[in-house]
Design a protein around this motif. Structure first.
Motif, PDB file in Angstrom:
ATOM      1  N   SER A   1      15.669   7.011   5.265  1.00 14.37           N
ATOM      2  CA  SER A   1      16.177   6.958   6.631  1.00 14.37           C
ATOM      3  C   SER A   1      15.095   6.376   7.533  1.00 14.37           C
ATOM      4  O   SER A   1      13.929   6.275   7.136  1.00 14.37           O
ATOM      5  N   GLU A   2      15.496   6.009   8.742  1.00 13.53           N
ATOM      6  CA  GLU A   2      14.558   5.440   9.706  1.00 13.53           C
ATOM      7  C   GLU A   2      14.806   6.074  11.057  1.00 13.53           C
ATOM      8  O   GLU A   2      15.932   6.128  11.543  1.00 13.53           O
ATOM      9  N   VAL A   3      13.751   6.621  11.655  1.00 13.32           N
ATOM     10  CA  VAL A   3      13.830   7.214  12.976  1.00 13.32           C
ATOM     11  C   VAL A   3      12.648   6.707  13.787  1.00 13.32           C
ATOM     12  O   VAL A   3      11.489   6.951  13.420  1.00 13.32           O
ATOM     13  N   LYS A   4      12.942   5.981  14.851  1.00 14.43           N
ATOM     14  CA  LYS A   4      11.927   5.463  15.770  1.00 14.43           C
ATOM     15  C   LYS A   4      10.832   4.682  15.055  1.00 14.43           C
ATOM     16  O   LYS A   4       9.642   4.846  15.324  1.00 14.43           O
ATOM     17  N   GLY A   5      11.220   3.861  14.101  1.00 17.51           N
ATOM     18  CA  GLY A   5      10.266   3.007  13.409  1.00 17.51           C
ATOM     19  C   GLY A   5       9.528   3.645  12.252  1.00 17.51           C
ATOM     20  O   GLY A   5       8.727   3.000  11.594  1.00 17.51           O
ATOM     21  N   VAL A   6       9.790   4.913  11.964  1.00 20.91           N
ATOM     22  CA  VAL A   6       9.160   5.586  10.826  1.00 20.91           C
ATOM     23  C   VAL A   6      10.220   5.760   9.739  1.00 20.91           C
ATOM     24  O   VAL A   6      11.253   6.386   9.958  1.00 20.91           O
ATOM     25  N   PHE A   7       9.940   5.189   8.585  1.00 27.34           N
ATOM     26  CA  PHE A   7      10.854   5.275   7.449  1.00 27.34           C
ATOM     27  C   PHE A   7      10.471   6.480   6.599  1.00 27.34           C
ATOM     28  O   PHE A   7       9.298   6.741   6.352  1.00 27.34           O
ATOM     29  N   SER A   8      11.485   7.208   6.144  1.00 28.34           N
ATOM     30  CA  SER A   8      11.270   8.369   5.290  1.00 28.34           C
ATOM     31  C   SER A   8      12.014   8.129   3.974  1.00 28.34           C
ATOM     32  O   SER A   8      13.215   7.861   3.979  1.00 28.34           O
ATOM     33  N   PHE A   9      11.296   8.214   2.868  1.00 25.95           N
ATOM     34  CA  PHE A   9      11.871   8.000   1.539  1.00 25.95           C
ATOM     35  C   PHE A   9      11.737   9.287   0.742  1.00 25.95           C
ATOM     36  O   PHE A   9      10.658   9.887   0.711  1.00 25.95           O
ATOM     37  N   THR A  10      12.799   9.712   0.083  1.00 26.39           N
ATOM     38  CA  THR A  10      12.744  10.860  -0.813  1.00 26.39           C
ATOM     39  C   THR A  10      12.956  10.336  -2.228  1.00 26.39           C
ATOM     40  O   THR A  10      13.982   9.732  -2.531  1.00 26.39           O
ATOM     41  N   ILE A  11      11.957  10.573  -3.081  1.00 25.77           N
ATOM     42  CA  ILE A  11      11.946  10.036  -4.434  1.00 25.77           C
ATOM     43  C   ILE A  11      11.853  11.197  -5.419  1.00 25.77           C
ATOM     44  O   ILE A  11      11.043  12.103  -5.235  1.00 25.77           O
ATOM     45  N   ARG A  12      12.693  11.156  -6.461  1.00 24.48           N
ATOM     46  CA  ARG A  12      12.600  12.147  -7.535  1.00 24.48           C
ATOM     47  C   ARG A  12      11.797  11.529  -8.670  1.00 24.48           C
ATOM     48  O   ARG A  12      12.139  10.475  -9.202  1.00 24.48           O
ATOM     49  N   ALA A  13      10.730  12.176  -9.049  1.00 28.80           N
ATOM     50  CA  ALA A  13       9.813  11.646 -10.059  1.00 28.80           C
ATOM     51  C   ALA A  13      10.472  11.604 -11.430  1.00 28.80           C
ATOM     52  O   ALA A  13      11.107  12.551 -11.860  1.00 28.80           O
ATOM     53  N   GLY A  14      10.267  10.472 -12.110  1.00 26.35           N
ATOM     54  CA  GLY A  14      10.696  10.317 -13.499  1.00 26.35           C
ATOM     55  C   GLY A  14      12.165  10.494 -13.733  1.00 26.35           C
ATOM     56  O   GLY A  14      12.548  10.902 -14.818  1.00 26.35           O
ATOM     57  N   GLY A  15      13.002  10.174 -12.770  1.00 27.08           N
ATOM     58  CA  GLY A  15      14.411  10.469 -12.883  1.00 27.08           C
ATOM     59  C   GLY A  15      15.256   9.450 -13.599  1.00 27.08           C
ATOM     60  O   GLY A  15      15.800   9.715 -14.655  1.00 27.08           O
ATOM     61  N   ALA A  16      15.366   8.249 -13.108  1.00 28.25           N
ATOM     62  CA  ALA A  16      16.424   7.318 -13.477  1.00 28.25           C
ATOM     63  C   ALA A  16      16.387   6.878 -14.934  1.00 28.25           C
ATOM     64  O   ALA A  16      17.366   7.023 -15.650  1.00 28.25           O
ATOM     65  N   LYS A  17      15.292   6.330 -15.405  1.00 29.10           N
ATOM     66  CA  LYS A  17      15.273   5.782 -16.767  1.00 29.10           C
ATOM     67  C   LYS A  17      15.358   6.872 -17.828  1.00 29.10           C
ATOM     68  O   LYS A  17      16.027   6.702 -18.834  1.00 29.10           O
ATOM     69  N   GLN A  18      14.688   7.998 -17.609  1.00 29.45           N
ATOM     70  CA  GLN A  18      14.743   9.071 -18.589  1.00 29.45           C
ATOM     71  C   GLN A  18      16.149   9.650 -18.691  1.00 29.45           C
ATOM     72  O   GLN A  18      16.642   9.912 -19.783  1.00 29.45           O
ATOM     73  N   GLU A  19      16.824   9.844 -17.544  1.00 27.98           N
ATOM     74  CA  GLU A  19      18.186  10.364 -17.570  1.00 27.98           C
ATOM     75  C   GLU A  19      19.131   9.369 -18.224  1.00 27.98           C
ATOM     76  O   GLU A  19      19.993   9.744 -19.012  1.00 27.98           O
TER      77      GLU A  19
ATOM     78  N   MET B   1       0.792  -1.232   0.000  1.00 24.54           N
ATOM     79  CA  MET B   1       0.000   0.000   0.000  1.00 24.54           C
ATOM     80  C   MET B   1       0.829   1.290   0.000  1.00 24.54           C
ATOM     81  O   MET B   1       0.492   2.218  -0.736  1.00 24.54           O
ATOM     82  N   PRO B   2       1.916   1.422   0.781  1.00 23.38           N
ATOM     83  CA  PRO B   2       2.707   2.653   0.681  1.00 23.38           C
ATOM     84  C   PRO B   2       3.253   2.889  -0.724  1.00 23.38           C
ATOM     85  O   PRO B   2       3.242   4.016  -1.228  1.00 23.38           O
ATOM     86  N   VAL B   3       3.700   1.818  -1.379  1.00 24.49           N
ATOM     87  CA  VAL B   3       4.240   1.954  -2.737  1.00 24.49           C
ATOM     88  C   VAL B   3       3.131   2.311  -3.722  1.00 24.49           C
ATOM     89  O   VAL B   3       3.313   3.150  -4.603  1.00 24.49           O
ATOM     90  N   LEU B   4       1.968   1.693  -3.573  1.00 27.56           N
ATOM     91  CA  LEU B   4       0.856   1.991  -4.480  1.00 27.56           C
ATOM     92  C   LEU B   4       0.385   3.430  -4.325  1.00 27.56           C
ATOM     93  O   LEU B   4       0.096   4.111  -5.318  1.00 27.56           O
ATOM     94  N   ARG B   5       0.322   3.912  -3.103  1.00 26.76           N
ATOM     95  CA  ARG B   5      -0.066   5.322  -2.883  1.00 26.76           C
ATOM     96  C   ARG B   5       0.989   6.266  -3.457  1.00 26.76           C
ATOM     97  O   ARG B   5       0.656   7.286  -4.051  1.00 26.76           O
ATOM     98  N   ALA B   6       2.269   5.909  -3.283  1.00 27.62           N
ATOM     99  CA  ALA B   6       3.333   6.743  -3.838  1.00 27.62           C
ATOM    100  C   ALA B   6       3.297   6.739  -5.358  1.00 27.62           C
ATOM    101  O   ALA B   6       3.508   7.772  -5.998  1.00 27.62           O
ATOM    102  N   ALA B   7       3.009   5.578  -5.958  1.00 23.89           N
ATOM    103  CA  ALA B   7       2.932   5.497  -7.423  1.00 23.89           C
ATOM    104  C   ALA B   7       1.822   6.394  -7.946  1.00 23.89           C
ATOM    105  O   ALA B   7       1.998   7.091  -8.954  1.00 23.89           O
ATOM    106  N   ARG B   8       0.691   6.391  -7.265  1.00 22.08           N
ATOM    107  CA  ARG B   8      -0.428   7.248  -7.693  1.00 22.08           C
ATOM    108  C   ARG B   8      -0.039   8.724  -7.579  1.00 22.08           C
ATOM    109  O   ARG B   8      -0.333   9.526  -8.474  1.00 22.08           O
ATOM    110  N   GLU B   9       0.642   9.075  -6.505  1.00 20.30           N
ATOM    111  CA  GLU B   9       1.063  10.457  -6.312  1.00 20.30           C
ATOM    112  C   GLU B   9       2.120  10.860  -7.343  1.00 20.30           C
ATOM    113  O   GLU B   9       2.084  11.956  -7.885  1.00 20.30           O
ATOM    114  N   LEU B  10       3.066   9.965  -7.634  1.00 15.86           N
ATOM    115  CA  LEU B  10       4.136  10.272  -8.586  1.00 15.86           C
ATOM    116  C   LEU B  10       3.611  10.455 -10.005  1.00 15.86           C
ATOM    117  O   LEU B  10       4.192  11.197 -10.788  1.00 15.86           O
TER     118      LEU B  10
END
Length: 121
Positions: free
Chosen positions: A90-108, A44-53
């Motif tokens: 990163s992970e702080v007290k059980g909460v993971f934080s991911f920073t993702i750049r949209a459309g970056g890797a394959k296009q570059e 679910m976190p990945v699916l929500r992120a995919a929709r947002e991205l």
């Protein structure tokens, strides 16, 4: 007796350059958008992120918060397969934080490959 305000000012000026250098070395990129996917399990976190991205312009950064430990592997694989760049996590007290750049890797990578082929001819 020295005034507490003056003491703090002296201390700040003495430590200022050191703190600034440490901040530059441990810089975590700021996100343009944030998604709270805490307490969601499985994909679910990945699916929500995919929709947002999908709604973001290429190059826009998305910060995702998640509590599922499996999310680390899920986001790494998702970004690799979908063409986004996982800038940091990163992970702080059980909460993971991911920073993702949209459309970056394959296009570059495709642009670099095309430029390499153009210069080879």
């Amino acid at each position: 007796m020295i005034c507490p305000v003056r003491y703090v000012r002296r201390l700040y000026h003495a430590i200022g350059p050191i703190a600034q250098e440490a901040a530059r070395r441990h810089h975590v990129p700021m996100a343009d958008r944030q998604l709270d996917a805490r307490y969601l399990k499985g994909p679910m976190p990945v699916l929500r992120a995919a929709r947002e991205l999908r709604s973001l312009a290429p190059g826009t950064r998305l910060r995702v918060l998640a509590t599922d430990p499996r999310a680390v592997v899920d986001f790494r694989d998702f970004c690799r397969d979908a063409g986004h760049a996982l800038i940091s996590w990163s992970e702080v007290k059980g909460v993971f934080s991911f920073t993702i750049r949209a459309g970056g890797a394959k296009q570059e990578a495709a642009a670099k490959e095309a430029a390499r082929h153009d210069t080879a001819r």
